[in-house]
Design a protein around this motif. Structure first.
Motif, PDB file in Angstrom:
ATOM      1  N   PRO A   1      50.846  41.502  33.790  1.00 17.58           N
ATOM      2  CA  PRO A   1      49.712  40.964  34.546  1.00 17.58           C
ATOM      3  C   PRO A   1      48.916  39.947  33.728  1.00 17.58           C
ATOM      4  CG  PRO A   1      49.740  43.362  34.634  1.00 17.58           C
ATOM      5  CD  PRO A   1      50.751  42.941  33.606  1.00 17.58           C
TER       6      PRO A   1
ATOM      7  N   ASP B   1      42.606  39.271  34.827  1.00 15.35           N
ATOM      8  CA  ASP B   1      41.988  40.569  35.139  1.00 15.35           C
ATOM      9  C   ASP B   1      42.805  41.373  36.141  1.00 15.35           C
ATOM     10  OD1 ASP B   1      41.553  38.930  37.328  1.00 15.35           O
ATOM     11  OD2 ASP B   1      39.536  39.677  37.698  1.00 15.35           O
ATOM     12  N   ARG B   2      44.115  41.212  36.127  1.00 16.93           N
ATOM     13  CA  ARG B   2      44.952  41.924  37.087  1.00 16.93           C
ATOM     14  C   ARG B   2      45.493  43.227  36.508  1.00 16.93           C
ATOM     15  NH1 ARG B   2      44.988  36.811  38.293  1.00 16.93           N
ATOM     16  NH2 ARG B   2      44.772  36.134  40.425  1.00 16.93           N
TER      17      ARG B   2
ATOM     18  N   GLY C   1      45.655  44.036  47.646  1.00 19.20           N
ATOM     19  CA  GLY C   1      46.548  43.932  46.511  1.00 19.20           C
ATOM     20  C   GLY C   1      47.778  43.111  46.855  1.00 19.20           C
TER      21      GLY C   1
ATOM     22  N   LEU D   1      49.704  44.882  42.598  1.00 20.44           N
ATOM     23  CA  LEU D   1      48.809  44.213  41.649  1.00 20.44           C
ATOM     24  C   LEU D   1      47.429  44.098  42.286  1.00 20.44           C
ATOM     25  CD1 LEU D   1      50.973  41.314  40.248  1.00 20.44           C
ATOM     26  CD2 LEU D   1      49.745  42.981  38.878  1.00 20.44           C
TER      27      LEU D   1
ATOM     28  N   ARG E   1      43.104  43.157  41.306  1.00 15.17           N
ATOM     29  CA  ARG E   1      42.165  42.665  40.303  1.00 15.17           C
ATOM     30  C   ARG E   1      41.401  43.872  39.766  1.00 15.17           C
ATOM     31  NH1 ARG E   1      41.447  37.350  39.767  1.00 15.17           N
ATOM     32  NH2 ARG E   1      42.276  36.015  41.392  1.00 15.17           N
ATOM     33  N   ASP E   2      40.940  43.789  38.535  1.00 19.17           N
ATOM     34  CA  ASP E   2      40.190  44.883  37.918  1.00 19.17           C
ATOM     35  C   ASP E   2      38.981  45.254  38.777  1.00 19.17           C
ATOM     36  OD1 ASP E   2      39.636  46.735  35.794  1.00 19.17           O
ATOM     37  OD2 ASP E   2      38.098  45.365  35.070  1.00 19.17           O
TER      38      ASP E   2
END
Length: 105
Positions: free
Chosen positions: A14, A17-18, A81, A93, A95-96
């Motif tokens: 990643p 921020d993934r 996602g 996947l 994002r945070d």
């Protein structure tokens, strides 16, 4: 959305921020040993973090720390996602900032 197919999940790293997660599968069997039909087994919002990016950048170009790390159990949104498929396995996947919570054991 189109799912991406890869040969190995280890080849996926990643960016920014993934966070790469795999949903925890719901039990298909009750505590007493009865098997449940697939239609009655719901998808859980719990996932295991497989890999994280290095973190996003702030306006000054400094790296922001990630909220989760590899191996964490987390709560994820029901939808959203980016789906990633490797063979028969499905990953996502996020994002945070989309991760809802970290589950402490």
């Amino acid at each position: 959305m189109v799912a991406t197919t890869l040969r190995s999940i280890k080849s996926l790293v990643p960016l920014l921020d993934r966070v790469l997660v795999q949903r925890v599968k719901a039990e298909a069997k009750t505590a007493s040993g009865l098997f449940l039909p697939e239609s009655s087994v719901k998808e859980l919002n719990e996932a295991r973090v497989l890999a994280v990016g290095p973190g996003g950048l702030d306006k000054d170009g400094k790296r922001l720390p990630m909220g989760v790390s590899q191996g964490d159990r987390v709560l994820i949104p029901q939808y959203g996602g980016a789906p990633v498929k490797v063979g028969e396995e499905e990953f996502t996947l996020f994002r945070d900032s989309e991760i809802l919570a970290k589950i402490n054991e």
